[in-house]
Structure formats: C-alpha cells, structure tokens
Design a protein around this motif. Structure first.
Motif, PDB file in Angstrom:
ATOM      1  N   ARG A  75      48.213 -21.869  -1.821  1.00 18.20           N
ATOM      2  CA  ARG A  75      48.411 -21.882  -3.243  1.00 18.20           C
ATOM      3  C   ARG A  75      49.009 -20.759  -3.801  1.00 18.20           C
ATOM      4  O   ARG A  75      49.769 -20.783  -4.700  1.00 18.20           O
ATOM      5  N   LEU A  76      48.560 -19.650  -3.349  1.00 21.78           N
ATOM      6  CA  LEU A  76      49.166 -18.346  -3.859  1.00 21.78           C
ATOM      7  C   LEU A  76      50.739 -18.545  -3.476  1.00 21.78           C
ATOM      8  O   LEU A  76      51.682 -17.952  -4.391  1.00 21.78           O
ATOM      9  N   LYS A  77      51.132 -18.652  -2.375  1.00 23.29           N
ATOM     10  CA  LYS A  77      52.514 -18.896  -1.757  1.00 23.29           C
ATOM     11  C   LYS A  77      53.349 -19.681  -2.936  1.00 23.29           C
ATOM     12  O   LYS A  77      54.389 -19.341  -3.148  1.00 23.29           O
ATOM     13  N   VAL A  78      52.779 -21.002  -2.953  1.00 24.94           N
ATOM     14  CA  VAL A  78      53.490 -21.716  -4.176  1.00 24.94           C
ATOM     15  C   VAL A  78      53.665 -21.269  -5.557  1.00 24.94           C
ATOM     16  O   VAL A  78      54.630 -21.291  -5.921  1.00 24.94           O
ATOM     17  N   PHE A  79      52.441 -20.650  -5.920  1.00 23.94           N
ATOM     18  CA  PHE A  79      52.548 -19.897  -7.039  1.00 23.94           C
ATOM     19  C   PHE A  79      53.601 -18.694  -7.326  1.00 23.94           C
ATOM     20  O   PHE A  79      54.355 -18.869  -8.284  1.00 23.94           O
ATOM     21  N   ALA A  80      53.947 -18.081  -6.227  1.00 24.60           N
ATOM     22  CA  ALA A  80      54.874 -16.875  -6.263  1.00 24.60           C
ATOM     23  C   ALA A  80      56.257 -17.552  -5.979  1.00 24.60           C
ATOM     24  O   ALA A  80      57.153 -17.099  -6.701  1.00 24.60           O
ATOM     25  N   LEU A  81      56.355 -18.677  -5.615  1.00 22.61           N
ATOM     26  CA  LEU A  81      57.536 -19.456  -5.422  1.00 22.61           C
ATOM     27  C   LEU A  81      57.887 -20.070  -6.608  1.00 22.61           C
ATOM     28  O   LEU A  81      59.147 -19.941  -7.199  1.00 22.61           O
ATOM     29  N   VAL A  82      56.894 -20.533  -7.294  1.00 20.91           N
ATOM     30  CA  VAL A  82      57.244 -20.855  -8.758  1.00 20.91           C
ATOM     31  C   VAL A  82      57.603 -19.857  -9.589  1.00 20.91           C
ATOM     32  O   VAL A  82      58.544 -19.890 -10.533  1.00 20.91           O
ATOM     33  N   GLU A  83      57.026 -18.768  -9.772  1.00 17.64           N
ATOM     34  CA  GLU A  83      57.403 -17.471 -10.516  1.00 17.64           C
ATOM     35  C   GLU A  83      58.753 -17.015  -9.998  1.00 17.64           C
ATOM     36  O   GLU A  83      59.652 -16.341 -11.164  1.00 17.64           O
ATOM     37  N   LEU A  84      59.172 -17.120  -8.760  1.00 20.26           N
ATOM     38  CA  LEU A  84      60.809 -16.811  -8.285  1.00 20.26           C
ATOM     39  C   LEU A  84      61.828 -18.026  -8.881  1.00 20.26           C
ATOM     40  O   LEU A  84      62.795 -17.833  -8.411  1.00 20.26           O
ATOM     41  N   LYS A  85      61.006 -19.336  -9.221  1.00 15.70           N
ATOM     42  CA  LYS A  85      61.889 -20.173  -9.767  1.00 15.70           C
ATOM     43  C   LYS A  85      62.682 -21.071  -8.482  1.00 15.70           C
ATOM     44  O   LYS A  85      63.585 -21.535  -8.389  1.00 15.70           O
ATOM     45  N   ASP A  86      61.893 -20.659  -7.099  1.00 15.36           N
ATOM     46  CA  ASP A  86      62.525 -21.418  -5.830  1.00 15.36           C
ATOM     47  C   ASP A  86      61.686 -22.724  -5.904  1.00 15.36           C
ATOM     48  O   ASP A  86      60.959 -22.889  -5.337  1.00 15.36           O
ATOM     49  N   TRP A  87      62.315 -23.681  -6.899  1.00 19.14           N
ATOM     50  CA  TRP A  87      61.559 -25.041  -7.048  1.00 19.14           C
ATOM     51  C   TRP A  87      61.625 -25.897  -5.810  1.00 19.14           C
ATOM     52  O   TRP A  87      60.685 -26.427  -5.462  1.00 19.14           O
ATOM     53  N   GLU A  88      62.947 -25.663  -4.976  1.00 19.32           N
ATOM     54  CA  GLU A  88      63.001 -26.774  -3.968  1.00 19.32           C
ATOM     55  C   GLU A  88      61.834 -26.269  -2.846  1.00 19.32           C
ATOM     56  O   GLU A  88      61.290 -27.077  -2.218  1.00 19.32           O
ATOM     57  N   THR A  89      61.762 -25.086  -2.587  1.00 14.12           N
ATOM     58  CA  THR A  89      60.874 -24.531  -1.471  1.00 14.12           C
ATOM     59  C   THR A  89      59.403 -24.918  -1.964  1.00 14.12           C
ATOM     60  O   THR A  89      58.625 -25.502  -1.153  1.00 14.12           O
ATOM     61  N   ALA A  90      59.230 -24.645  -3.033  1.00 16.06           N
ATOM     62  CA  ALA A  90      57.821 -24.743  -3.655  1.00 16.06           C
ATOM     63  C   ALA A  90      57.527 -26.221  -3.634  1.00 16.06           C
ATOM     64  O   ALA A  90      56.361 -26.648  -3.313  1.00 16.06           O
ATOM     65  N   GLU A  91      58.159 -27.142  -4.023  1.00 18.49           N
ATOM     66  CA  GLU A  91      58.073 -28.690  -3.979  1.00 18.49           C
ATOM     67  C   GLU A  91      57.998 -28.955  -2.481  1.00 18.49           C
ATOM     68  O   GLU A  91      57.045 -29.776  -2.360  1.00 18.49           O
ATOM     69  N   SER A  92      58.750 -28.484  -1.414  1.00 24.66           N
ATOM     70  CA  SER A  92      58.585 -29.038  -0.272  1.00 24.66           C
ATOM     71  C   SER A  92      57.178 -28.753   0.299  1.00 24.66           C
ATOM     72  O   SER A  92      56.635 -29.397   0.989  1.00 24.66           O
ATOM     73  N   ILE A  93      56.650 -27.450  -0.044  1.00 22.69           N
ATOM     74  CA  ILE A  93      55.499 -27.085   0.499  1.00 22.69           C
ATOM     75  C   ILE A  93      54.306 -27.814   0.014  1.00 22.69           C
ATOM     76  O   ILE A  93      53.258 -28.202   0.535  1.00 22.69           O
ATOM     77  N   ILE A  94      54.374 -28.153  -1.321  1.00 21.90           N
ATOM     78  CA  ILE A  94      53.434 -28.758  -2.183  1.00 21.90           C
ATOM     79  C   ILE A  94      53.120 -30.079  -1.469  1.00 21.90           C
ATOM     80  O   ILE A  94      52.059 -30.699  -1.279  1.00 21.90           O
ATOM     81  N   LYS A  95      54.242 -30.896  -1.270  1.00 24.54           N
ATOM     82  CA  LYS A  95      54.142 -32.262  -0.808  1.00 24.54           C
ATOM     83  C   LYS A  95      53.724 -32.205   0.746  1.00 24.54           C
ATOM     84  O   LYS A  95      52.813 -32.995   1.042  1.00 24.54           O
ATOM     85  N   GLU A  96      53.909 -31.314   1.386  1.00 24.63           N
ATOM     86  CA  GLU A  96      53.670 -31.108   2.840  1.00 24.63           C
ATOM     87  C   GLU A  96      51.887 -30.897   2.728  1.00 24.63           C
ATOM     88  O   GLU A  96      50.895 -31.521   3.544  1.00 24.63           O
ATOM     89  N   ARG A  97      51.412 -29.898   1.776  1.00 25.24           N
ATOM     90  CA  ARG A  97      49.837 -29.846   1.836  1.00 25.24           C
ATOM     91  C   ARG A  97      49.249 -31.069   1.056  1.00 25.24           C
ATOM     92  O   ARG A  97      48.144 -31.103   1.460  1.00 25.24           O
ATOM     93  N   LEU A  98      49.709 -31.536   0.410  1.00 26.45           N
ATOM     94  CA  LEU A  98      49.168 -32.724  -0.410  1.00 26.45           C
ATOM     95  C   LEU A  98      49.062 -33.951   0.658  1.00 26.45           C
ATOM     96  O   LEU A  98      48.015 -34.760   0.596  1.00 26.45           O
ATOM     97  N   GLN A  99      49.432 -33.812   1.790  1.00 23.56           N
ATOM     98  CA  GLN A  99      49.140 -34.842   2.992  1.00 23.56           C
ATOM     99  C   GLN A  99      47.900 -34.479   3.528  1.00 23.56           C
ATOM    100  O   GLN A  99      47.078 -35.316   4.112  1.00 23.56           O
ATOM    101  N   VAL A 100      47.406 -33.535   3.280  1.00 23.00           N
ATOM    102  CA  VAL A 100      46.067 -32.698   3.851  1.00 23.00           C
ATOM    103  C   VAL A 100      45.022 -32.779   2.702  1.00 23.00           C
ATOM    104  O   VAL A 100      44.077 -33.180   2.970  1.00 23.00           O
ATOM    105  N   ALA A 101      45.393 -32.196   1.639  1.00 24.59           N
ATOM    106  CA  ALA A 101      44.600 -32.215   0.528  1.00 24.59           C
ATOM    107  C   ALA A 101      45.249 -33.097  -0.562  1.00 24.59           C
ATOM    108  O   ALA A 101      45.761 -32.664  -1.608  1.00 24.59           O
ATOM    109  N   VAL A 102      44.735 -34.411  -0.423  1.00 25.48           N
ATOM    110  CA  VAL A 102      45.672 -35.387  -1.087  1.00 25.48           C
ATOM    111  C   VAL A 102      45.478 -35.167  -2.807  1.00 25.48           C
ATOM    112  O   VAL A 102      46.496 -35.511  -3.437  1.00 25.48           O
ATOM    113  N   ASP A 103      44.214 -34.968  -2.997  1.00 21.37           N
ATOM    114  CA  ASP A 103      44.144 -34.773  -4.664  1.00 21.37           C
ATOM    115  C   ASP A 103      43.809 -33.401  -5.277  1.00 21.37           C
ATOM    116  O   ASP A 103      42.955 -33.236  -6.030  1.00 21.37           O
ATOM    117  N   ASP A 104      44.530 -32.259  -4.209  1.00 15.83           N
ATOM    118  CA  ASP A 104      44.225 -31.126  -4.779  1.00 15.83           C
ATOM    119  C   ASP A 104      44.687 -30.730  -6.281  1.00 15.83           C
ATOM    120  O   ASP A 104      45.855 -30.876  -6.432  1.00 15.83           O
TER     121      ASP A 104
END
Length: 223
Positions: A75-104
């Motif tokens: 979550r913190l890594k995604v937040f940091a990527l969002v702050e850096l406006k690295d939308w593509e990497t953030a989206e990729s990690i989120i979608k990967e993690r949502l396969q584990v934590a479906v409704d986080d």
C-alpha cells in the motif's frame, strides 16, 4: 529498545525528520531488521522522499517476503508511486495485489484515484461503487463518488440522487471535514444552488482558511 521508543515517539509527534535520524542510527546496529526498514520507508514517504521510500520498500519485498506488514508495504509503495504520478506502475501493482486481497478498500481507493487522474471517470466511479457495496460507510468513497458524479457533464436524475445521498452520508459521518464540504458545495453549485454552495464553501474555509481550491471556488461563485 530506547532508540526504538525514541523514533516511534517522534513519528507519533509528526517529527519524521528526527525519526529518520534515529532510524538511520538504529539500522547501523540492525541493518537486517524489516520493521526498522519499513518505518524508515514510512518516514521517507512522510518527508516526501518518495523515490527513496520505494527503494527501501522494494528491498523489504525482495528480502523479507514473509514480513508481517507486507500488505502495508504494498500500500505504501502504491501511495508513493501515486505521489510520483507513476500511474502505470501503480495501476499494475494494485491489480496484481487485488488478485490476493480482492476487496481491499485502500487498494481500490488508489485504483480509483489512478483512474480519476488518467481521465477514466466512469471507471473511477464504478470502483467507488464497488467499495461501498462492501463497506457502505467508507467515507473516502462516499465523498469521491459524489464529487465524481458532480463532475459529469450531464448526470441523469439517478446519478444526481446518488451523488446527494453519498455526500450527505459522508458529512453525517464527518460533518466538519473541509474536503467533504467542498465536494458538497461543488455539487450544489453544479445543480444551480449557489447560495447553498456558498454556505458549504464558507464552512469548509473556516476549517481550512488558506486552501487555494476553496478560495478559487468562492471567487468563481461571486462572479
């Protein structure tokens, strides 16, 4: 142990720069402690050194895959990527993690944020609806859903009703939140209720007197 208490004390007080100094010293003694590394990354984030925060978080993910706070590391890594406006990497990690934590809810909120800032309004709206189906009192999504619906050029009557319900519920849960008051004021403005919008903006400004967006909204409303 005293050093740990000291750095946590500074973190609790919001003095992340001092906490970083103490963590730096603690890591010299215990360079393989993932808890120290995580708190170091957190302090880097709080002092806006997002790239360094990501570097430390990546080390934790690589070297300590069984770390008890692994969800928070992602979550913190995604937040940091969002702050850096690295939308593509953030989206990729989120979608990967949502396969584990479906409704986080936190990860889904970040995904909605990415969609909003990459101009995918409908997708962002659907994510907030998804969150609220599982967590009806999730304030961030109540507020964001109402605001995003207000941003639509031609919301239909059902969407307007959904927006007002969401925004009112957010304010019931947190009546003095300036961000929620701003969203409510903006919605009222878009449906042609400038006097009510003015009241909401003014109340928000009392809570956050120098907020540039609120000041601009009031300026435009006067026009």
């Amino acid at each position: 142990m005293a050093e740990e208490t000291d750095y946590l004390g500074y973190m609790n007080k919001g003095n992340y720069a001092m906490a970083l100094n103490l963590l730096d010293q603690a890591l010299l003694q215990n360079p393989e402690d993932p808890i120290l590394l995580y708190n170091f990354a957190l302090c880097c984030f709080q002092t806006k050194n997002f790239k360094k925060s990501i570097q430390v978080l990546d080390r934790i993910l690589s070297e300590y895959p069984g770390f008890i706070e692994l969800d928070n590391v992602y979550r913190l890594k995604v937040f940091a990527l969002v702050e850096l406006k690295d939308w593509e990497t953030a989206e990729s990690i989120i979608k990967e993690r949502l396969q584990v934590a479906v409704d986080d809810a936190k990860l889904l909120s970040f995904l909605a944020h990415v969609y909003e800032y990459t101009h995918r309004l409908e997708e962002a709206i659907e994510i907030h609806r998804r969150i609220l189906r599982h967590t009806p009192d999730y304030k961030n999504s109540l507020n964001s859903l109402g605001y995003l619906l207000a941003l639509k050029k031609k919301p239909n009557s059902e969407e307007r009703a959904e927006a007002i319900r969401s925004l009112k519920k957010a304010l019931e849960l947190d009546p003095n939140n300036p961000a929620y008051l701003d969203s409510f004021g903006y919605f009222l403005q878009t449906i042609g209720k400038p006097e009510e919008a003015w009241k909401a903006y003014r109340k928000a400004l009392q809570k956050n007197p120098n907020h540039p967006i609120l000041l601009e909204r009031l300026k435009n409303l006067k026009k």
